[in-house]
Scaffold this motif. Structure first.
Motif: not given
Length: 330
Positions: A67-77, A112-121
């Motif tokens: 995700l860090k190597a692909n800026p913007g990828a998080r928005d579509g996942l 570890r994921l480098g995100v503020d929120c996951v979509d499903l836990f």
């Protein structure tokens, strides 16, 4: 890529299982994992499903690095992770669904994921000492805190799902489901459909049995999980390989790889079923995508089940030790 739903989210009908981003089924590299994720993004696969214990954080770290190597990828996942499997003071595996443990583990996953929120836990294993309503409440409060958007449970019974769902909507239940493991058809598949819960199917190609190239005996012997698993030890392994030979021939006759046919069959079992195969191979992932795009007629589905009828697989899906945690309900 065809779409399905997990809670309020629209996701690709095929997901990526993150276990293969660790060494669970053989050594891999970050480069291999990145290549699979690159292809997934290219073909429109949006659901990524991992856990804090896959490689003891390695899978999440790899996804985070991608995700860090692909800026913007998080928005579509649509990113899912799990927690609840841990060790006691003596180092033995146990389960902990307590509020403090689940939140602390989710915090570690987010880092570890480098995100503020996951979509499903998900609760990776349901702790039987705690009522399902309490577990759902614990996960629901993490939604309220903005650390996840929806909740899930893994390897549970239909009755547990119904009780949990009455407390907080359960967006997904993760369970092993494939032509070789059809127990979810004895109530779980139906309960998920009734409640609007996605059935996220792991190991949809039978841990390689339902592919054109099942794992070799050498590879099986090197896997801590498979080398003792009843379906991959003799005489069951030889019997299972003999059975799937006919399935591979049928797939070829239909113009598909065996893995593609296995995925297509799984998707045809209900509009709420989302398989999440894992792989270290880009070529194999293309076969899985082929299955997501395939359409099978009723006659073709009947032929598949004639070649591999319910109960065909030799050996239990788990050893006695591996069965500790998953709920048996039939």
């Amino acid at each position: 890529m065809k779409q399905r739903r997990i809670g309020a989210a629209e996701v690709s009908c095929l997901g990526v299982g993150g276990m293969s981003f660790s060494d669970m089924y053989g050594a891999t590299t970050e480069e291999n994992s990145f290549a699979v994720l690159d292809l997934a993004r290219e073909v429109g696969v949006t659901h990524i499903d991992t856990s804090n214990i896959y490689g003891m954080g390695r899978s999440e770290t790899t996804i985070g690095a991608w995700l860090k190597a692909n800026p913007g990828a998080r928005d579509g996942l649509h990113i899912a992770t799990k927690a609840g499997i841990t060790k006691d003071a003596e180092g033995n595996r146990c389960f902990d669904n307590s509020p403090a443990h689940m939140e602390a583990e989710l915090d570690g996953s987010l880092k570890r994921l480098g995100v503020d929120c996951v979509d499903l836990f998900y609760a990776h294993r349901y702790q039987a000492e705690i009522p399902p309503e309490e577990v759902a409440g614990t996960l629901g409060r993490l939604v309220e805190k903005g650390k996840c958007r929806a909740i899930g449970l893994s390897e549970i019974a239909p009755a547990t799902l119904r009780r949990a769902h009455a407390e907080h909507p359960v967006a997904a239940v993760q369970s092993e489901y494939s032509l070789s493991t059809r127990a979810p058809e004895l109530g779980l598949l139906q309960a998920c459909a009734e409640l609007g819960t996605a059935l996220v199917a792991f190991s949809p190609v039978g841990r390689s049995l339902l592919t054109d190239h099942p794992l070799t005996r050498e590879a099986i012997s090197e896997s801590v999980f498979l080398r003792t698993n009843p379906r991959f030890t003799e005489p069951n392994l030889t019997a299972n390989l003999e059975m799937v030979a006919g399935f591979r021939a049928l797939a070829a006759e239909m113009g598909l790889s065996a893995a593609a046919l296995a995925i297509a069959w799984t998707l045809h079992k209900g509009p709420h079923v989302i398989p999440i195969p894992g792989t270290r191979s880009v070529a194999h992932f293309r076969e899985l995508v082929e299955g997501a795009e395939a359409s099978l007629s009723d006659a073709q589905l009947a032929r598949v089940e004639q070649v591999l009828p319910m109960g065909w697989c030799h050996g239990d899906r788990y050893t006695a030790a591996q069965w500790v945690g998953p709920e048996r309900y039939c």
